[in-house]
Design an enzyme around this catalytic site. Structure first.
Site, PDB file in Angstrom:
ATOM      1  N   SER A 175       0.821  -1.209   0.000  1.00  0.00           N
ATOM      2  CA  SER A 175       0.000   0.000   0.000  1.00  0.00           C
ATOM      3  C   SER A 175       0.851   1.252   0.000  1.00  0.00           C
ATOM      4  O   SER A 175       0.347   2.341  -0.213  1.00  0.00           O
ATOM      5  CB  SER A 175      -0.851   0.051   1.274  1.00  0.00           C
ATOM      6  OG  SER A 175      -1.593  -1.104   1.418  1.00  0.00           O
ATOM      7  N   HIS A 201      -1.324  -2.702  -6.952  1.00  0.00           N
ATOM      8  CA  HIS A 201      -2.028  -2.379  -5.709  1.00  0.00           C
ATOM      9  C   HIS A 201      -3.545  -2.365  -5.903  1.00  0.00           C
ATOM     10  O   HIS A 201      -4.078  -1.511  -6.616  1.00  0.00           O
ATOM     11  CB  HIS A 201      -1.530  -1.009  -5.192  1.00  0.00           C
ATOM     12  CG  HIS A 201      -2.113  -0.638  -3.876  1.00  0.00           C
ATOM     13  ND1 HIS A 201      -2.364   0.653  -3.513  1.00  0.00           N
ATOM     14  CD2 HIS A 201      -2.509  -1.403  -2.826  1.00  0.00           C
ATOM     15  CE1 HIS A 201      -2.883   0.662  -2.302  1.00  0.00           C
ATOM     16  NE2 HIS A 201      -2.981  -0.568  -1.867  1.00  0.00           N
ATOM     17  N   GLU A 213      -3.577   0.215  -8.903  1.00  0.00           N
ATOM     18  CA  GLU A 213      -2.403   1.057  -9.182  1.00  0.00           C
ATOM     19  C   GLU A 213      -1.277   0.125  -9.641  1.00  0.00           C
ATOM     20  O   GLU A 213      -0.960  -0.846  -8.954  1.00  0.00           O
ATOM     21  CB  GLU A 213      -1.949   1.800  -7.927  1.00  0.00           C
ATOM     22  CG  GLU A 213      -2.893   2.915  -7.487  1.00  0.00           C
ATOM     23  CD  GLU A 213      -2.437   3.598  -6.195  1.00  0.00           C
ATOM     24  OE1 GLU A 213      -2.584   4.827  -6.096  1.00  0.00           O
ATOM     25  OE2 GLU A 213      -1.944   2.913  -5.274  1.00  0.00           O
ATOM     26  N   ASN A 236      -3.320   6.169  -1.437  1.00  0.00           N
ATOM     27  CA  ASN A 236      -3.102   6.254   0.015  1.00  0.00           C
ATOM     28  C   ASN A 236      -2.481   7.572   0.459  1.00  0.00           C
ATOM     29  O   ASN A 236      -2.617   7.968   1.614  1.00  0.00           O
ATOM     30  CB  ASN A 236      -2.276   5.067   0.506  1.00  0.00           C
ATOM     31  CG  ASN A 236      -3.153   3.852   0.648  1.00  0.00           C
ATOM     32  OD1 ASN A 236      -4.364   3.969   0.835  1.00  0.00           O
ATOM     33  ND2 ASN A 236      -2.577   2.676   0.539  1.00  0.00           N
TER      34      ASN A 236
END
Ligand code: CAA
Length: 287
Positions: free
Chosen positions: A123, A144, A156, A195
């Site tokens: 992450s 991701h 991602e 994130n």
């Protein structure tokens, strides 16, 4: 390697993300070896896939026959060698801690076929640093997914310092085969894109409560009904896992600086093992 050459996908880690990624790959028709370090972890992940597939069937997102066929394609395993011996593509989704992931990559490199691509579902951690543990940094990238993988559209795809263009293209093509929409992340910086935006929002929500400026319920109501988010910040924290958010923040704090200091409330939840839905208690109770 071409997309057509990918038949077997190995997923390392059968937790929240690992079992969800295994489910997505199996639904797309791939043979999936899902591996965790204990039989109890891998069985739990398998049962979660079974639950999720029957939920999707119940809601007519797929037929019961398709659900059964997807489950049949998942093999739960504990032995690393067995899990990756015939893998063409490996997605790693083990806990969000650099040292744990590095140990896994060392073991993986010693048993995986040379042609296999390694993709980390990290992450936030540096893809380049993880790739350095292996002998194939050009065949290593970030992939991701978002929680729950079976429902979230985005993936991602992150380039490490030495990732080859073909690896990124192939990973994007695979994400599309999984029915997802990939977005390429060129800069391997902590938290990547999603994130970097989301985790500070969740942390700020904790600070608001820490400083007694709001309650968990009012923060979540405003997030849903004022910002139009599908879930409140605390509901989402419980869904993602408070340990995951905490480790992401710790890393962002270490690399990017003060602004990312984890709030005491989040730290307390992790210390008390109130990690969210997966432990039955987090910011809310689920039992
Ligand atoms: N598989 C199958 N069904 C599932 C499921 C899963 N994994 N998870 C939940 N469901 C079910 C629920 O049990 C519920 O079933 P019931 O109605 O029978 O109770 C149903 O799905 C709810 O689905 P709906 O479509 O009716 O509800 P919704 O419109 O609220 O959608 C959601 C659910 C897609 C999860 C939505 O709430 C949402 O988008 N939430 C935000 C999630 C998000 O932001 N994720 C990203 C987190 S960040 C991250 O993951 C990155 C990181 O690195 C930390």
């Amino acid at each position: 390697m071409e997309l057509e050459d990918i038949n077997t996908v190995a997923v390392l880690g059968a937790g929240n993300m690992g079992h969800g990624i295994a489910e997505v790959a199996a639904m797309a028709g791939y043979d999936v070896n899902m591996r965790d370090i204990k039989d109890e972890f891998v069985q739990n992940g398998y049962e979660q896939i079974e639950w999720s597939l029957s939920k999707l069937a119940e809601k007519d997102r797929l037929t019961q026959k398709e659900a059964d066929a997807a489950l049949d394609r998942v093999t739960p395993l504990v032995a690393m060698e067995e899990a990756v011996a015939d893998a063409d593509f490996v997605v790693e989704a083990v806990p969000e801690q650099m040292e744990i992931k590095k140990d896994v990559y060392e073991e993986l490199e010693s048993v995986a076929p040379d042609h296999a691509i390694f993709a980390t579902n990290t992450s936030s951690l540096s893809v380049s640093e993880l790739a350095e543990v292996t002998e194939r940094p050009e065949r290593f990238c970030g992939m991701h997914f978002f929680n729950p993988p079976v429902r979230m559209q985005l993936v991602e795809v992150i380039s490490g310092a030495q990732t080859a263009e073909e690896t990124l293209d192939l990973t994007e093509a695979l994400a599309e085969e999984f029915g997802k929409t990939p977005v390429r992340v060129h800069k391997d910086s902590p938290g990547f894109i999603v994130n970097r935006i989301l985790v500070p929002l969740m942390n700020e929500a904790c600070w608001l409560v820490d400083q007694e400026e709001a309650t968990i319920e009012t923060v979540d109501s405003t997030a849903k009904y004022g910002l139009g988010l599908p879930m409140g910040a605390f509901e989402l924290g419980d869904q993602v896992g408070n340990d995951v958010s905490y480790h992401v923040l710790e890393y962002m704090h270490e690399v990017l600086g003060e602004a990312y200091e984890p709030a005491a409330l989040l730290e307390e939840k992790v210390e008390n093992e109130e990690l969210g839905k997966k432990t039955g208690t987090g910011f809310y109770d689920y039992e």
